[in-house]
Design a protein around this motif. Structure first.
Motif, short mmCIF file in Angstrom:
data_model
loop_
_atom_site.label_atom_id
_atom_site.label_comp_id
_atom_site.label_asym_id
_atom_site.label_seq_id
_atom_site.Cartn_x
_atom_site.Cartn_y
_atom_site.Cartn_z
N GLN A 1 0.81 -1.21 0.00
CA GLN A 1 0.00 0.00 0.00
C GLN A 1 0.85 1.27 0.00
N ARG A 2 2.15 1.12 -0.18
CA ARG A 2 3.02 2.29 -0.27
C ARG A 2 2.86 2.94 -1.65
N HIS A 3 2.97 4.25 -1.67
CA HIS A 3 2.94 5.01 -2.91
C HIS A 3 1.66 4.69 -3.72
N ALA A 4 0.52 4.83 -3.05
CA ALA A 4 -0.77 4.59 -3.71
C ALA A 4 -0.93 5.52 -4.90
N SER A 5 -1.40 4.95 -6.02
CA SER A 5 -1.44 5.69 -7.29
C SER A 5 -2.43 6.84 -7.30
N CYS A 6 -3.38 6.83 -6.40
CA CYS A 6 -4.38 7.92 -6.36
C CYS A 6 -4.02 9.01 -5.38
#
Length: 327
Positions: free
Chosen positions: A37-42
């Motif tokens: 869940q790191r650097h979530a695209s949204c």
């Protein structure tokens, strides 16, 4: 040993993602594997990696048409097994390996609808904007409408109404309310008049077909009627006689019947009756005349006198000759 356990956990997580099918939900991320869940695209902040991050988030498939516009919007979902729990989660990330209608929930939110060891389940879901307006859905393989005693259309309406309420009210979890439809309720005012019959107040319905019982302590108010105005009598009415001539009968003197607008009296009525009888039933007239000769003569004499009197009253006297004043 720790490295081995981490390897096994990673394999299980990857297997769960690839085993998930369309219209199903799985879970990912912290606390088991925070790296996913790191650097979530949204760009949505997620717990516990970001300060003030939310626990209620999900990832959607990149195979979903126009998936980019759903970033940071709301996915509202529920299981199709008949359970009532609904979830409202933010779209924080995307999943390139997920099927088109697959939803990957955060581990924290997945536990609110299903036991973690089950790993996946079939769902129905929709995507909503921040103001509660629907953007997509409902998406489903099967609907649980029969489990709630609803038709498919009624379930869809109820699901949509519940979802909008949750998004607008910032509710992350709530129970499905089958009676919630979001329909506008129209109130119809019905006017009822109570009339009293033998001391019992009876309702009279004026507007629609709804019958309202009269309360035991109801009373009926009597509204006084406005007194009718009497028309002034015209005291200057002039009696105008109408003369009806009888035909001569057996050499008798013609009888004159007088019908007056006012003051005819009993005698006038008797005369009219004899005239009508003679015209319509000559035989009965003759029979009555033979049996009651004195009565017939009395009526005739009375009518003759009344006719003579009326004629005199309407006869105008000639104006007197002018008196000469010459000397």
């Amino acid at each position: 040993m720790k490295l081995f356990n981490l390897f096994v956990l990673t394999i299980i997580s990857i297997t769960a993602v690839f085993a998930a099918e369309d219209y199903e939900v799985t879970y990912y991320g912290c606390p088991g594997e925070c790296s996913t869940q790191r650097h979530a695209s949204c760009g949505v902040k997620t717990y516990p990696l970001d300060s003030g991050g939310t626990k209620y988030f999900c990832a959607i498939s990149t195979k979903l048409s126009h998936y980019e516009k759903y970033c940071s919007k709301h996915v509202v979902l529920m299981l199709t097994d008949g359970s009532k729990r609904m979830l409202n989660v933010k779209v924080a990330d995307t999943c390139g390996n997920c099927d088109r209608y697959h939803i990957d929930l955060s581990s924290y939110s997945f536990g609110d609808i299903l036991e973690m060891d089950k790993g996946e389940a079939e769902i129905v879901f929709g995507i909503y904007d921040d103001d509660g307006s629907k953007m997509l859905g409902p998406i489903y393989r099967h609907l649980p409408s029969s489990k709630f005693g609803l038709s498919e259309d009624a379930f869809k309406a109820a699901f949509d109404a519940n979802a909008k309420r949750m998004v607008k009210g910032h509710e992350n979890k709530s129970d499905f309310n089958a009676s919630e439809t979001g329909a506008v309720t129209t109130t119809t005012t019905t006017t009822i008049v109570f009339t009293t019959i033998s001391g019992v107040a009876t309702p009279t319905l004026l507007n629609n077909g709804t019958i309202v019982d009269t309360p035991n302590n109801s009373t009926t108010k009597s509204v006084p009627k406005k007194p009718e105005e009497k028309k002034p009598e015209d005291k200057k009415t002039t009696t105008v006689p109408q003369v009806v001539k009888e035909e001569e009968d057996d050499g008798e003197t013609p009888t004159v019947g007088i019908i007056t607008a006012l003051g005819g009296g009993i005698l006038g009525a008797a005369g009219i009756g004899l005239l009508i009888m003679k015209k319509r039933s000559p035989g009965t007239y003759e029979d009555m005349k033979q049996k009651f000769p004195e009565a017939f003569n009395q009526v005739k004499r009375g009518l003759t006198r009344r006719a003579t009197s009326l004629k005199r009253s309407v006869t105008r006297r000639p104006a007197p000759a002018p008196v000469s004043t010459e000397v």
